[in-house]
Scaffold this motif. Structure first.
Motif: not given
Length: 155
Positions: A1-27
């Protein structure tokens, strides 16, 4: 998977999912930094250094999620304002933990440098000749005090 594809995949996540993934990484990042801080405070520098690869990976993960959150900020604030608020609070916790971690690292570095300098001076004193000079006192050569000992300041 290219970097652009990874960015697009992250950007297309539902808002709650993206925030939850960020929270887990942060914790996880805050947790490992706390572990490192505790180990350093108790003088377990070698054990603390074993956490570095995981800390680096977790920091990279969090930065990736944080950038995605920044890119999608308007959408996330509209779709998941509570999750965004939790992320802000978590980020403040990270900033506090990072500041404490850096203070402890600086202290450990200073203590290590001081110990190595003291050892170098003692070793240098033991290796110099114990002869009397013209004035009837033991001659001292300050340049020889650190012979054979190096201090690595890159810690």
């Amino acid at each position: 998977m290219t970097a652009a594809a990874r960015l697009a995949a992250l950007d297309s996540l539902p808002a709650d999912d993206l925030c939850q993934m960020a929270e887990v990484a942060l914790a996880a990042l805050v947790d490992i930094m706390n572990q490192e801080t505790v180990l350093l405070r108790t003088g377990h520098i070698k054990q603390a250094s074993t956490l570095t690869p995981d800390k680096t990976r977790l920091a990279q993960d969090y930065v990736g999620f944080a950038r995605a959150v920044q890119r999608q900020g308007d959408r996330l604030r509209a779709e998941a304002p509570k999750a965004v608020d939790r992320l802000k609070q978590g980020h403040e916790s990270l900033a506090t933990q990072m500041a404490e971690n850096l203070r402890v690292l600086a202290t450990a570095r200073t203590v290590t440098e001081d110990l190595l300098t003291d050892v170098a001076q003692i070793v240098g004193q033991q290796n110099k000749a114990k002869t009397y000079g013209r004035a009837g006192a033991v001659a001292s050569d300050p340049a020889s005090s650190a012979r054979g000992i190096a201090v690595n300041r890159s810690m």
